[in-house]
Every structure is written in C-alpha cells, then in structure tokens.
Design a protein around this motif. Sequence first.
Motif, PDB file in Angstrom:
ATOM      1  N   ASN A   1       0.836  -1.208   0.000  1.00 40.25           N
ATOM      2  CA  ASN A   1       0.000   0.000   0.000  1.00 40.25           C
ATOM      3  C   ASN A   1       0.870   1.257   0.000  1.00 40.25           C
ATOM      4  O   ASN A   1       2.115   1.172   0.100  1.00 40.25           O
ATOM      5  CB  ASN A   1      -0.968  -0.016   1.189  1.00 40.25           C
ATOM      6  CG  ASN A   1      -0.238  -0.170   2.512  1.00 40.25           C
ATOM      7  OD1 ASN A   1       0.847   0.384   2.694  1.00 40.25           O
ATOM      8  ND2 ASN A   1      -0.829  -0.900   3.449  1.00 40.25           N
ATOM      9  N   ASP A   2       0.247   2.414  -0.079  1.00 38.68           N
ATOM     10  CA  ASP A   2       0.985   3.679  -0.181  1.00 38.68           C
ATOM     11  C   ASP A   2       1.814   3.946   1.073  1.00 38.68           C
ATOM     12  O   ASP A   2       2.981   4.357   0.984  1.00 38.68           O
ATOM     13  CB  ASP A   2      -0.006   4.827  -0.414  1.00 38.68           C
ATOM     14  CG  ASP A   2      -0.700   4.697  -1.773  1.00 38.68           C
ATOM     15  OD1 ASP A   2      -0.107   4.030  -2.662  1.00 38.68           O
ATOM     16  OD2 ASP A   2      -1.796   5.244  -1.942  1.00 38.68           O
ATOM     17  N   ALA A   3       1.213   3.743   2.255  1.00 36.55           N
ATOM     18  CA  ALA A   3       1.962   3.982   3.495  1.00 36.55           C
ATOM     19  C   ALA A   3       3.149   3.040   3.588  1.00 36.55           C
ATOM     20  O   ALA A   3       4.244   3.422   4.018  1.00 36.55           O
ATOM     21  CB  ALA A   3       1.035   3.797   4.697  1.00 36.55           C
ATOM     22  N   GLY A   4       2.967   1.827   3.147  1.00 34.78           N
ATOM     23  CA  GLY A   4       4.067   0.871   3.173  1.00 34.78           C
ATOM     24  C   GLY A   4       5.171   1.268   2.219  1.00 34.78           C
ATOM     25  O   GLY A   4       6.358   1.066   2.523  1.00 34.78           O
ATOM     26  N   ARG A   5       4.835   1.816   1.066  1.00 39.92           N
ATOM     27  CA  ARG A   5       5.879   2.252   0.128  1.00 39.92           C
ATOM     28  C   ARG A   5       6.740   3.333   0.765  1.00 39.92           C
ATOM     29  O   ARG A   5       7.969   3.346   0.584  1.00 39.92           O
ATOM     30  CB  ARG A   5       5.238   2.779  -1.148  1.00 39.92           C
ATOM     31  CG  ARG A   5       4.557   1.717  -1.988  1.00 39.92           C
ATOM     32  CD  ARG A   5       4.210   2.259  -3.367  1.00 39.92           C
ATOM     33  NE  ARG A   5       3.406   1.310  -4.122  1.00 39.92           N
ATOM     34  CZ  ARG A   5       2.092   1.328  -4.185  1.00 39.92           C
ATOM     35  NH1 ARG A   5       1.397   2.282  -3.546  1.00 39.92           N
ATOM     36  NH2 ARG A   5       1.427   0.417  -4.889  1.00 39.92           N
ATOM     37  N   ALA A   6       6.140   4.213   1.514  1.00 45.94           N
ATOM     38  CA  ALA A   6       6.927   5.273   2.156  1.00 45.94           C
ATOM     39  C   ALA A   6       7.913   4.681   3.163  1.00 45.94           C
ATOM     40  O   ALA A   6       9.088   5.085   3.224  1.00 45.94           O
ATOM     41  CB  ALA A   6       5.981   6.260   2.837  1.00 45.94           C
ATOM     42  N   ASP A   7       7.446   3.730   3.941  1.00 43.44           N
ATOM     43  CA  ASP A   7       8.355   3.089   4.908  1.00 43.44           C
ATOM     44  C   ASP A   7       9.450   2.310   4.207  1.00 43.44           C
ATOM     45  O   ASP A   7      10.620   2.313   4.634  1.00 43.44           O
ATOM     46  CB  ASP A   7       7.558   2.164   5.831  1.00 43.44           C
ATOM     47  CG  ASP A   7       6.667   2.948   6.785  1.00 43.44           C
ATOM     48  OD1 ASP A   7       7.053   4.068   7.160  1.00 43.44           O
ATOM     49  OD2 ASP A   7       5.595   2.425   7.159  1.00 43.44           O
ATOM     50  N   LEU A   8       9.107   1.613   3.109  1.00 43.39           N
ATOM     51  CA  LEU A   8      10.122   0.844   2.383  1.00 43.39           C
ATOM     52  C   LEU A   8      11.109   1.760   1.670  1.00 43.39           C
ATOM     53  O   LEU A   8      12.268   1.380   1.465  1.00 43.39           O
ATOM     54  CB  LEU A   8       9.447  -0.097   1.386  1.00 43.39           C
ATOM     55  CG  LEU A   8       8.664  -1.266   2.015  1.00 43.39           C
ATOM     56  CD1 LEU A   8       8.054  -2.127   0.916  1.00 43.39           C
ATOM     57  CD2 LEU A   8       9.563  -2.122   2.901  1.00 43.39           C
ATOM     58  N   ASP A   9      10.676   2.965   1.267  1.00 40.79           N
ATOM     59  CA  ASP A   9      11.625   3.914   0.699  1.00 40.79           C
ATOM     60  C   ASP A   9      12.687   4.274   1.722  1.00 40.79           C
ATOM     61  O   ASP A   9      13.896   4.356   1.401  1.00 40.79           O
ATOM     62  CB  ASP A   9      10.888   5.172   0.235  1.00 40.79           C
ATOM     63  CG  ASP A   9      10.054   4.909  -1.020  1.00 40.79           C
ATOM     64  OD1 ASP A   9      10.352   3.911  -1.721  1.00 40.79           O
ATOM     65  OD2 ASP A   9       9.118   5.680  -1.280  1.00 40.79           O
TER      66      ASP A   9
END
Length: 343
Positions: free
Chosen positions: A236-244
């Motif tokens: 999801n979008d929030a997860g992409r931010a954390d993975l970045d």
Amino acid sequence: MPAARARRRESRIDYWPGFVDAMATLLLVIIFLLTVFMLSQFFLTREISGKDTALQKLNAQVAELTELLALERTGKRELEDQLDTVRSGLALLELEKQKLLGQVDEKAGAATSASGTVQALTGKLDEEKQISNRALSQVELLNQQIAALRRQIAALESALDVSETRDRESQNKIADLGKRLNVALAQRVQELQRYRSDFFGRLREILGNRSDIRVVGDRFVFQSEVLFQAGQETINDAGRADLDKLASAILELDRQIPPEVNWTLRVDGHTDIRPTSGASRFRSNWELSAARAISVVRYLIDRGVSPKRLVAAGFGEFQPIEEGATEDAYAKNRRIEIRMTDR
C-alpha cells in the motif's frame, strides 16, 4: 408149551448194555483224540510261531549277507581293476627292463671305443667349465644390481622420512592457518554484527519509535498491516513510504560495508494461523507469506538495492512469535521480518 416158551426166552440175548458201553468207550476215545489234537495243534502253533520268528531273523541275516556279498563283489571288482592296473604297470616295467638291458648291451659294446668317448667328455667338461664361469659372472653382476637396488631403497626411505617431516610441517601450517581463519571469521562475524547494529540503529532513527515496527532479537519486524491490505500481497501507499526509508538505509549501509564482507538481507513473510478466505487467490498462508516477501524484495530492487543482497522466504503460519487464538496474537504473527545474515 409153557416150557417151550421159557426156553425161547432164555435163548434171547440182551445186547443194549454192551452197546452203551461201547458207545461210551468210543466217546472217551474221541474226546481223548480231540484233546490230543488240540494239544498237538497248540504245540504246533507255538512251533510255527517260533519258526516264523526264526524265519524273519534268517531273512534279515540273508539281507545282511546279500549286502555284504554286494560289497564283496564291488571290492572284488575294484581289486580286479587294481590288479589289471598293476599288471599293465608290470608289463610296462618289463618293457622298460628290456629297453634298459638293450642299452646296457649297447654300452657294453661301446666300451671298446671308450678312449674316444673320454676325449669327447673332456671337451664337454671344458665347455661346462666355460658355462660355469659365465654363470659366475652373471651372479656377480646380479649381486652388483642388488646392491644398487638396496642403495636406491635407502635413498627412497630417506626421501620418505623427509617427506613425512614436510607433511608434519604442512599439517602444522594448516592447523595454524585454520586458527587464523577462525579468528578472521570471528572478526568478520563481529564486524557484521557491528554493521547490523548500526543498520538497525539507523532504521530506528529513520522510522521512529512505532509500535507496528519493532526490533525482535536480530530481526527488524514490520506488522503486515503496515505494508499490505488483508489477504493481499500488493504494497500500500503507506508501506511504500516506509520501504523507501528502508531502501535508503540499505544503500547507505552498502556503501559503508567493505566489498569483501558477504552479507544479505533476508525478507521473511509470516501469517497467522487462520486459513486464507475463499475470496483470496492464494490457496494457503504459505503462498501468501512468500508472495508478500517477494513483493518487498522487488520493491527494494526497484529502489536501487542490489538483488545480490536480498533473499525472499515464506514461512506461512508455522513460526509464530506468540501462541494463542486472540486478535493480538494474530496481529503480532502477521509480519514481515528483515534479518541481516552472511552468505
């Protein structure tokens, strides 16, 4: 008239008593004969029984004698064969005897020419002496070769001793190299542990103090809800931010760790014990956990992390960190773990 009748009565004889006596006597004779017959029959039966026993014994003896006769006949045939062999050998000996007698006669006749024969024998003796001298020379040559072989064996034994000494020295060197290698490996492990600590510390700084992202032992743990929707493997979008943020930390770590240190980040997917729903396209939690781990690895690769440093693994529901059938246990067991290991 009365007188005549009296005379007729006196003239008639009564035979009945005598007849009775005769019959009684005859009956006694018959009984006596029957008794004698029965006794004779009894003794005859005993005699016949004894003769049957004796006959059986005689038959057994006859059988034994028949076997002995057969053995004797066999032995006789063998003796006859041996006798024929001896006779043949005797005939051959007679022939040899005749030949020898003929040779003796010939030698007796040749005795007149003994002088010429002695000269011939003398020449042969000289030849034999020459042959003996050549044989002695060959023996001497063989002795020299044996001595040379013994010297070669001694040299080989000396070389073997030197080789064994070198082998022991090599073994000592190998043991020393093994110790050095173990020390170097221990240093590498310590160095990797230091980088792991720095990496996890950096992640804590980047991601902050969050309850859904935490460190458990040597693993950095994301709750699945941080990255995925229920039953899905798409980030999801929030997860992409954390993975970045995670990808930035990994790239920074890759620049700090020397290239000779082999390290990897293993991304492990885990689920709770509840089976996947019918709406999900995954047939088991194992497939879902593996798909989520692969999604994280692909996203990190897209952000510049080297594929050589990443490993994806799915464990399904088989390695829970908390037992129980509560919502809190389910939430803790649904997770993505990131672990730094050496290859």
